[in-house]
Design a protein around this motif. Sequence first.
Motif, PDB file in Angstrom:
ATOM      1  N   VAL A 235       0.849  -1.182   0.000  1.00  9.05           N
ATOM      2  CA  VAL A 235       0.000   0.000   0.000  1.00  9.05           C
ATOM      3  C   VAL A 235       0.889   1.239   0.000  1.00  9.05           C
ATOM      4  N   VAL A 236       0.539   2.187  -0.848  1.00 11.13           N
ATOM      5  CA  VAL A 236       1.203   3.485  -0.887  1.00 11.13           C
ATOM      6  C   VAL A 236       0.404   4.384   0.058  1.00 11.13           C
ATOM      7  N   ILE A 237       1.092   4.972   1.033  1.00 11.32           N
ATOM      8  CA  ILE A 237       0.434   5.751   2.075  1.00 11.32           C
ATOM      9  C   ILE A 237       0.717   7.232   1.881  1.00 11.32           C
ATOM     10  N   GLY A 238      -0.350   8.038   1.968  1.00  8.38           N
ATOM     11  CA  GLY A 238      -0.224   9.475   1.826  1.00  8.38           C
ATOM     12  C   GLY A 238       0.180  10.144   3.123  1.00  8.38           C
TER      13      GLY A 238
ATOM     14  N   PHE B 184      -2.914   4.031  -2.842  1.00  4.31           N
ATOM     15  CA  PHE B 184      -2.962   2.982  -3.861  1.00  4.31           C
ATOM     16  C   PHE B 184      -2.639   1.646  -3.216  1.00  4.31           C
ATOM     17  N   TRP B 185      -3.419   0.637  -3.541  1.00  6.38           N
ATOM     18  CA  TRP B 185      -3.141  -0.733  -3.112  1.00  6.38           C
ATOM     19  C   TRP B 185      -2.505  -1.476  -4.276  1.00  6.38           C
ATOM     20  N   HIS B 186      -1.307  -1.994  -4.073  1.00  2.99           N
ATOM     21  CA  HIS B 186      -0.591  -2.758  -5.096  1.00  2.99           C
ATOM     22  C   HIS B 186      -0.794  -4.243  -4.790  1.00  2.99           C
ATOM     23  N   SER B 187      -1.709  -4.857  -5.510  1.00  2.66           N
ATOM     24  CA  SER B 187      -2.022  -6.272  -5.277  1.00  2.66           C
ATOM     25  C   SER B 187      -2.262  -6.977  -6.610  1.00  2.66           C
ATOM     26  N   PRO B 188      -1.218  -7.043  -7.452  1.00  2.00           N
ATOM     27  CA  PRO B 188      -1.375  -7.675  -8.761  1.00  2.00           C
ATOM     28  C   PRO B 188      -1.705  -9.162  -8.638  1.00  2.00           C
ATOM     29  N   ASP B 189      -2.402  -9.673  -9.619  1.00  3.86           N
ATOM     30  CA  ASP B 189      -2.805 -11.090  -9.622  1.00  3.86           C
ATOM     31  C   ASP B 189      -1.613 -12.030  -9.527  1.00  3.86           C
ATOM     32  N   GLU B 190      -0.460 -11.630 -10.022  1.00  2.00           N
ATOM     33  CA  GLU B 190       0.711 -12.510 -10.079  1.00  2.00           C
ATOM     34  C   GLU B 190       1.456 -12.620  -8.755  1.00  2.00           C
TER      35      GLU B 190
ATOM     36  N   ASP C 147       6.826  -6.334  -9.567  1.00  4.56           N
ATOM     37  CA  ASP C 147       6.892  -4.923  -9.900  1.00  4.56           C
ATOM     38  C   ASP C 147       5.850  -4.628 -10.971  1.00  4.56           C
ATOM     39  N   SER C 148       5.483  -3.366 -11.118  1.00  2.00           N
ATOM     40  CA  SER C 148       4.599  -2.986 -12.218  1.00  2.00           C
ATOM     41  C   SER C 148       4.801  -1.519 -12.552  1.00  2.00           C
ATOM     42  N   GLN C 149       4.561  -1.175 -13.773  1.00  2.00           N
ATOM     43  CA  GLN C 149       4.663   0.219 -14.200  1.00  2.00           C
ATOM     44  C   GLN C 149       3.635   1.074 -13.469  1.00  2.00           C
ATOM     45  N   THR C 150       2.457   0.516 -13.233  1.00  2.00           N
ATOM     46  CA  THR C 150       1.403   1.252 -12.524  1.00  2.00           C
ATOM     47  C   THR C 150       1.882   1.675 -11.137  1.00  2.00           C
ATOM     48  N   PHE C 151       2.516   0.745 -10.410  1.00  2.00           N
ATOM     49  CA  PHE C 151       3.036   1.044  -9.072  1.00  2.00           C
ATOM     50  C   PHE C 151       4.010   2.210  -9.124  1.00  2.00           C
ATOM     51  N   TRP C 152       4.969   2.160 -10.050  1.00  2.64           N
ATOM     52  CA  TRP C 152       5.960   3.229 -10.162  1.00  2.64           C
ATOM     53  C   TRP C 152       5.317   4.542 -10.601  1.00  2.64           C
ATOM     54  N   ASP C 153       4.322   4.478 -11.475  1.00  2.00           N
ATOM     55  CA  ASP C 153       3.617   5.692 -11.895  1.00  2.00           C
ATOM     56  C   ASP C 153       2.904   6.354 -10.721  1.00  2.00           C
ATOM     57  N   VAL C 154       2.274   5.537  -9.861  1.00  2.00           N
ATOM     58  CA  VAL C 154       1.595   6.077  -8.675  1.00  2.00           C
ATOM     59  C   VAL C 154       2.602   6.783  -7.776  1.00  2.00           C
ATOM     60  N   LEU C 155       3.760   6.169  -7.569  1.00  4.12           N
ATOM     61  CA  LEU C 155       4.787   6.805  -6.736  1.00  4.12           C
ATOM     62  C   LEU C 155       5.224   8.138  -7.325  1.00  4.12           C
TER      63      LEU C 155
ATOM     64  N   GLU D 278       3.646  10.085  -9.597  1.00  2.00           N
ATOM     65  CA  GLU D 278       2.560  11.068  -9.680  1.00  2.00           C
ATOM     66  C   GLU D 278       2.160  11.622  -8.318  1.00  2.00           C
ATOM     67  N   ASN D 279       2.426  10.877  -7.243  1.00  2.00           N
ATOM     68  CA  ASN D 279       2.033  11.306  -5.899  1.00  2.00           C
ATOM     69  C   ASN D 279       3.237  11.651  -5.029  1.00  2.00           C
ATOM     70  N   ARG D 280       4.359  11.920  -5.643  1.00  2.00           N
ATOM     71  CA  ARG D 280       5.602  12.127  -4.896  1.00  2.00           C
ATOM     72  C   ARG D 280       5.487  13.179  -3.799  1.00  2.00           C
ATOM     73  N   ASP D 281       4.713  14.233  -4.008  1.00  2.00           N
ATOM     74  CA  ASP D 281       4.572  15.280  -2.996  1.00  2.00           C
ATOM     75  C   ASP D 281       3.609  14.897  -1.869  1.00  2.00           C
ATOM     76  N   LEU D 282       2.802  13.880  -2.086  1.00  2.00           N
ATOM     77  CA  LEU D 282       1.820  13.437  -1.096  1.00  2.00           C
ATOM     78  C   LEU D 282       2.233  12.151  -0.388  1.00  2.00           C
ATOM     79  N   LEU D 283       3.365  11.587  -0.778  1.00  2.00           N
ATOM     80  CA  LEU D 283       3.778  10.260  -0.351  1.00  2.00           C
ATOM     81  C   LEU D 283       4.455  10.273   1.020  1.00  2.00           C
ATOM     82  N   ALA D 284       3.901   9.483   1.938  1.00  2.00           N
ATOM     83  CA  ALA D 284       4.537   9.293   3.245  1.00  2.00           C
ATOM     84  C   ALA D 284       5.390   8.041   3.234  1.00  2.00           C
ATOM     85  N   GLY D 285       4.951   7.017   2.502  1.00  2.00           N
ATOM     86  CA  GLY D 285       5.713   5.788   2.463  1.00  2.00           C
ATOM     87  C   GLY D 285       4.965   4.663   1.784  1.00  2.00           C
ATOM     88  N   VAL D 286       5.604   3.510   1.779  1.00  2.00           N
ATOM     89  CA  VAL D 286       5.027   2.294   1.211  1.00  2.00           C
ATOM     90  C   VAL D 286       5.183   1.198   2.256  1.00  2.00           C
ATOM     91  N   ALA D 287       4.138   0.440   2.472  1.00  2.00           N
ATOM     92  CA  ALA D 287       4.193  -0.705   3.387  1.00  2.00           C
ATOM     93  C   ALA D 287       3.727  -1.932   2.632  1.00  2.00           C
TER      94      ALA D 287
END
Length: 84
Positions: A13-16, A23-29, A37-45, A47-56
């Motif tokens: 989970v990407v935490i604000g 964003f919840w990163h829970s791909p089927d694989e 890894d996924s491009q979507t996950f990196w895009d979320v990071l 695009e939200n760089r100023d709002l990002l507190a962390g990832v757990a």
Amino acid sequence: MGEGAREMREAAVVIGLDGKPLFWHSPDERTIVSIPDSQTFWDVLKENRDLLAGVAHTHPGSGVPGPSLTDTITFSAIERGLGR
């Protein structure tokens, strides 16, 4: 291993800054011991760089309940990529 244990899989989970999930990163694989890894996950990071507190993320598999070497390398790359 019980029936429910086979269903557990890693998730992230990407935490604000407000403490809420961005964003919840829970791909089927994903599996009980890895999350791909996924491009979507990196895009979320990015695009939200100023709002990002962390990832757990979870560790439902076996082993030490702390960051793996892969986790340490990945999160170091995230910090460098985001400039903090």
